[in-house]
Design an enzyme around this catalytic site. Structure first.
Site, mmCIF file in Angstrom:
data_model
loop_
_atom_site.group_PDB
_atom_site.id
_atom_site.type_symbol
_atom_site.label_atom_id
_atom_site.label_comp_id
_atom_site.label_asym_id
_atom_site.label_seq_id
_atom_site.Cartn_x
_atom_site.Cartn_y
_atom_site.Cartn_z
ATOM 1 N N ASP A 49 0.826 -1.218 0.000
ATOM 2 C CA ASP A 49 0.000 0.000 0.000
ATOM 3 C C ASP A 49 0.858 1.264 0.000
ATOM 4 O O ASP A 49 0.665 2.160 0.833
ATOM 5 C CB ASP A 49 -0.928 0.025 1.213
ATOM 6 C CG ASP A 49 -1.632 -1.301 1.445
ATOM 7 O OD1 ASP A 49 -2.054 -1.926 0.467
ATOM 8 O OD2 ASP A 49 -1.731 -1.718 2.616
ATOM 9 N N GLU A 215 -11.231 0.118 -1.963
ATOM 10 C CA GLU A 215 -10.584 0.460 -0.695
ATOM 11 C C GLU A 215 -9.384 1.351 -1.009
ATOM 12 O O GLU A 215 -9.238 1.865 -2.107
ATOM 13 C CB GLU A 215 -10.134 -0.824 0.021
ATOM 14 C CG GLU A 215 -9.208 -1.693 -0.810
ATOM 15 C CD GLU A 215 -8.923 -3.053 -0.201
ATOM 16 O OE1 GLU A 215 -9.444 -3.332 0.883
ATOM 17 O OE2 GLU A 215 -8.160 -3.832 -0.809
#
Length: 541
Positions: A49, A215
């Site tokens: 991420d 997300e």
């Protein structure tokens, strides 16, 4: 005068160590081809991420660190391709009493780093406690203590936006495992100083029809629109969305701007849109490659008819696919090849920035004798509460990321046990783990190659090979092939190595790639244990 000279020598040693670390070039993976081009991935290690921001002509990256401590790694680059680790923004996770013991998969999820009003901010969602923030004026220095901006269960993947009128907002997602719902994004307003939510979260995007598991959102304002960049479709098979609206709360229209296509890289998504002073646009994302983890890629990005397109759009559809090799960003200069640190001679008085513990660090775990050139890891008693019944419970394991799919890790250690049953050694750690164990038995030292399959599901250790050994100093080695095939070996002289046991198939950890490093334990019931002195650690081809 003698004290002053000693202090200057110590400072010189620390500075020399830091300089050597910052000029590090990996022997097993470099992205910079040295001819003005780069090859993806730009970091072949688990920086899940990733998010990046620019401040002037400097680029700063952070990534998910989950439960590992220190948390929130800070990486720096001048050319967007060559990166080095310079700090961690979160020395220990909060609440301290929760993260003083291993909590696999918990902690820091999908952080966002931003530069605003001459300060650096990092926001992240902890799925069990809420959305936190830390900030600093100097990303290489001390970061402020974390602030809980919004408490709540299941709030994850938070990113701030300061609007033109001074108001501030956060976009975030929800973890289905905690909130009972996922695949939706929400926005709330916070105080302009970025410290406290002042409105409830309002859902602004529903991905259930066609964009499931949306997300990892990142918030921007550009060309009169509010922009949310977000991945969808799941970690390995997914794609990258961009969505825009004239109002911060929507409605948002969305387009797919990056997908695998014919490229060899699956699931290209969840990362950072960054521009250069020269006006170029680029997009960072990760690729989940299993055992090695979630590795970092860099894609060119163009604006076409008001929408971004990441990668190369071969068919003119508005959806790009990842590049393998590409011209480096135009940053107005040539910078040296660098990679995140791997080797450690333990010549300093602090831990190398590539290392992390399995839980919040405790000062009694390690002694850094930089003037003597070693690190001492003390044998900590096995936890009283052992829900896994194996090393998944041990907080003081010292580990670093796999640096590539093919490499060898070699170390020189000296084992000084104090009690029978005490052991220490070299480990490849994940949901399953394999290790070379030095154990103090009633008959003397024994070296064993051990594996524990499905450690995260209470798997038990199995000894594949074992033999008595003499002396106390050894060279331990693990060779990794194809990202998962591990062969352990050891030597008494550092020249001739003996393979031990059988091939171990590594597995990734909980939301992270496999790691390699050290463990030390002592059986419960003793008064104190001994230690493992680590002379050096090196990554080789």
């Amino acid at each position: 005068m003698k004290k002053l000279i000693t202090l200057l020598l110590l400072l010189s040693a620390v500075t020399a160590t830091a300089t050597a670390q910052n000029n590090y070039i990996s022997k097993v993976w470099t992205a910079d081809n040295g001819d003005g081009t780069y090859t993806n991935p730009i970091i072949y290690a688990d920086y899940s991420d990733p998010d990046v921001c620019r401040a002037g002509d400097d680029y700063w990256m952070t990534a998910s660190s989950f439960v590992h401590s220190p948390a929130l790694p800070i990486l720096h680059s001048k050319d967007m391709v060559n990166w080095t680790i310079v700090n961690h923004a979160l020395p220990r996770l909060v609440p301290r009493e929760v993260f003083d013991k291993p909590q696999p998969g918990w902690g820091v999820w999908a952080p966002a780093i931003r530069y605003h009003n001459n300060e650096f901010y990092i926001y992240w969602g902890d799925p069990d406690f809420g959305i936190y923030m830390v900030k600093t004026k100097d990303p290489r220095g001390v970061w402020d203590d974390p602030v809980l901006v919004k408490a709540g269960k299941g709030l994850i993947d938070a990113c701030p936006l300061w609007d033109d009128d001074g108001r501030a907002y956060v976009v975030h997602a929800y973890a289905g495992s905690r909130a009972g719902v996922k695949s939706v994004l929400a926005v709330f307003e916070m105080t302009p100083d970025g410290t406290k939510a002042i409105t409830e979260s309002r859902l602004v995007f529903d991905g259930h029809e066609g964009n499931e598991t949306v997300e990892g959102a990142k918030f921007h304002k550009y060309d009169g629109y509010y922009w949310i960049f977000a991945p969808a479709g799941g970690v390995k098979p997914g794609w990258q969305l961009a969505m825009r609206s004239k109002d911060v709360y929507g409605p948002y229209e969305a387009r797919k701007i990056l997908a695998q296509g014919d490229a060899p890289f699956n699931g290209p998504h969840q990362g950072a849109w960054v521009d250069t002073p020269a006006g170029e646009h680029w997009f960072y994302h990760f690729q989940d490659v299993g055992t090695v983890g979630r590795i970092v890629h860099l894609q060119p990005m163009q604006w076409v008819n008001g929408w971004p397109v990441a990668g190369i759009d071969k068919n003119g559809t508005g959806t790009g696919e990842p590049v393998v090799t590409h011209k480096k960003p135009d940053v107005g200069g040539n910078y040296p090849i660098q990679t995140p640190q791997e080797n450690d001679e333990f010549d300093g008085f602090t831990l190398g920035l590539q290392w992390q513990w399995q839980a919040n660090y405790q000062p009694i775990w390690a002694y850094f004798a930089g003037d003597k050139g070693y690190m001492r890891l003390f044998s900590i008693f096995e936890p009283e509460e052992t829900p896994y019944g194996n090393l998944m419970d041990v907080p003081n394991m010292l580990l670093q990321k796999f640096p590539a799919p093919d490499f060898s890790a070699v170390t020189k250690v000296t084992f000084k046990p104090e009690v029978v049953g005490e052991r220490a050694g070299f480990i490849v750690f994940g949901r399953s783990y394999g290790l070379l164990s030095l154990e103090n038995t009633k008959d003397g030292l024994v070296i064993s190659q051990i594996e524990c399959k499905n450690a995260d599901k209470k798997g038990k250790e199995v000894v594949n090979a074992s033999q008595k050994i003499n002396g106390d100093t050894f060279y331990l080695k693990v060779t990794v092939k194809d990202g998962e095939k591990c062969t352990f070996s050891f030597s008494e002289n550092g020249r001739k190595y003996t393979d031990s046991g059988k091939e171990f198939i590594a597995r990734e950890g909980v939301w992270v790639g496999a790691k390699v490093g050290y463990f030390t334990t002592a059986p419960r019931g003793g008064s104190y244990g001994g230690w493992l002195d680590v002379d050096w650690f090196r990554i080789e081809k």
